[in-house]
Write an enzyme that holds these catalytic residues in place. Sequence first.
Site, short mmCIF file in Angstrom:
data_model
loop_
_atom_site.label_atom_id
_atom_site.label_comp_id
_atom_site.label_asym_id
_atom_site.label_seq_id
_atom_site.Cartn_x
_atom_site.Cartn_y
_atom_site.Cartn_z
N TRP A 115 0.84 -1.07 0.06
CA TRP A 115 0.04 -0.15 0.12
C TRP A 115 0.81 1.15 -0.07
CZ3 TRP A 115 -1.08 -4.14 3.44
CH2 TRP A 115 -2.03 -4.85 3.16
N ARG A 152 -4.35 5.82 -2.66
CA ARG A 152 -2.97 5.25 -2.70
C ARG A 152 -1.98 6.20 -3.66
NH1 ARG A 152 -3.99 -1.22 -2.86
NH2 ARG A 152 -5.60 -0.95 -0.95
N GLN A 182 -13.58 1.45 -1.82
CA GLN A 182 -13.71 -0.10 -1.23
C GLN A 182 -14.73 -0.27 -0.60
OE1 GLN A 182 -10.12 -1.35 0.68
NE2 GLN A 182 -8.96 -1.54 -1.06
N VAL A 232 -5.42 -11.58 7.67
CA VAL A 232 -6.17 -12.89 7.66
C VAL A 232 -5.46 -13.91 7.46
CG1 VAL A 232 -8.28 -11.75 6.71
CG2 VAL A 232 -6.37 -12.35 5.27
N ALA A 265 -13.35 -11.64 6.77
CA ALA A 265 -13.27 -10.30 6.37
C ALA A 265 -12.88 -10.40 4.93
CB ALA A 265 -12.21 -9.54 6.98
N1 PHE Z 1 -7.76 -4.41 2.39
C1 PHE Z 1 -7.48 -5.45 1.42
C2 PHE Z 1 -6.82 -4.44 0.29
O1 PHE Z 1 -6.84 -3.52 0.10
C3 PHE Z 1 -8.38 -6.31 0.83
C4 PHE Z 1 -8.75 -7.20 1.93
C5 PHE Z 1 -9.73 -6.60 2.96
C6 PHE Z 1 -8.43 -8.44 2.04
C7 PHE Z 1 -10.13 -7.80 4.02
C8 PHE Z 1 -8.82 -9.54 2.97
C9 PHE Z 1 -9.75 -8.91 3.83
O2 PHE Z 1 -6.03 -5.17 -0.76
#
Ligand code: PHE
Length: 344
Positions: free
Chosen positions: A156, A201, A215, A258, A312
């Site tokens: 990120w 970003r 998102q 995760v 998630a």
């Molecule tokens: N936050 C992650 C992304 O921006 C996406 C994601 C969210 C993946 C929740 C797993 C669980 O790439």
Amino acid sequence: MQDQLTGIEAQAVAELRAMTDVRSLEEWRVAYLGRSGRLTQVLRGLGSLPIEERRTVGAQANEVKRRLEALLEEKEAALRQTELARELEQGRIDVTLPGRPVPLGRLHPITQVVREICGTFQQLGFQVVEGPEVELDYYNFEALNIPPEHPAREMWDTFWIDTGEGERNVLLRTHTSPMQIRVMEQTRPPVRVVVPGRCYRYEATDATHESIFYQIEGLAVDRAMTMADLKGVLAEFARRMFGQNRRVRFRCDYFPFVEPGVEVSIDCFGCNGMGCNICRDAGWIEIMGAGMVHPKVLERVNYDPVEYTGFAFGMGPERVAMLRYGIDDIRLFYANDIRFLRQF
Ligand code: PHE
């Protein structure tokens, strides 16, 4: 002198009768009744008359003056009346004509898709919540199991906010995942939320990358939740959103918050998996990242990871809209070109 007066009156009356507009009335008044007007001149000449005559002629002159003044007033009223009538006639509008259509606005295509996705999860028992776009490092990274200097931060590219204290602490959120932490800090399980919102970003833009985008995050935490819950909910979402016959594919992926992590794909709705230009002949379209909430994340918010588990997910509504409407450049959504936006 009396004849003279009668003559002046007759002429004045005739002239007045012939007048057709208010503006010439003033000229007429000056010519007869003004300080050096004809009637005034006669009155001035009275002094040279013998006293008897002076009286009768004076009375007559005053009578003439009074009559002319009264006529002037009458004429002015009449002319104003005609003028008003003409103006009303000319400015007439037909109130029974249909109105001019007011152009109707519409929702931005991304707003439409965001609402549709959130609405689908609401049907499945999720609540919609929103959170801050300016975030703390703690929520965006650290509490999500991404410590400082961890190479996963490379995933990120971040816009940092200069707080004047020389520390990298405040940022524009790079994803909606920080809301997982904020929600869990404020409630006890069961948790079922979706979080739509803007993310940022620090990236060069191209047809598939924007530095500002949306998102939609999802989080469900409860007793005894398993990967089966994740798969069931996301498969049902995919069918409601992309068609009842959709098949769903889960493959391993990595996100620090995760474990296990997956990427979620659906069989292509353009070709039912046969291969076409929407799926670039792959037959499958990736629609989101997901996974079981990492025990370290649960511990961070004082959820006992033995008692509680959860899943998630996160997806990009721009990508969903692009796939669905066959749009090949993400930048079109934010170029504010009304010709583009009107199509949705
Ligand atoms: N936050 C992650 C992304 O921006 C996406 C994601 C969210 C993946 C929740 C797993 C669980 O790439």
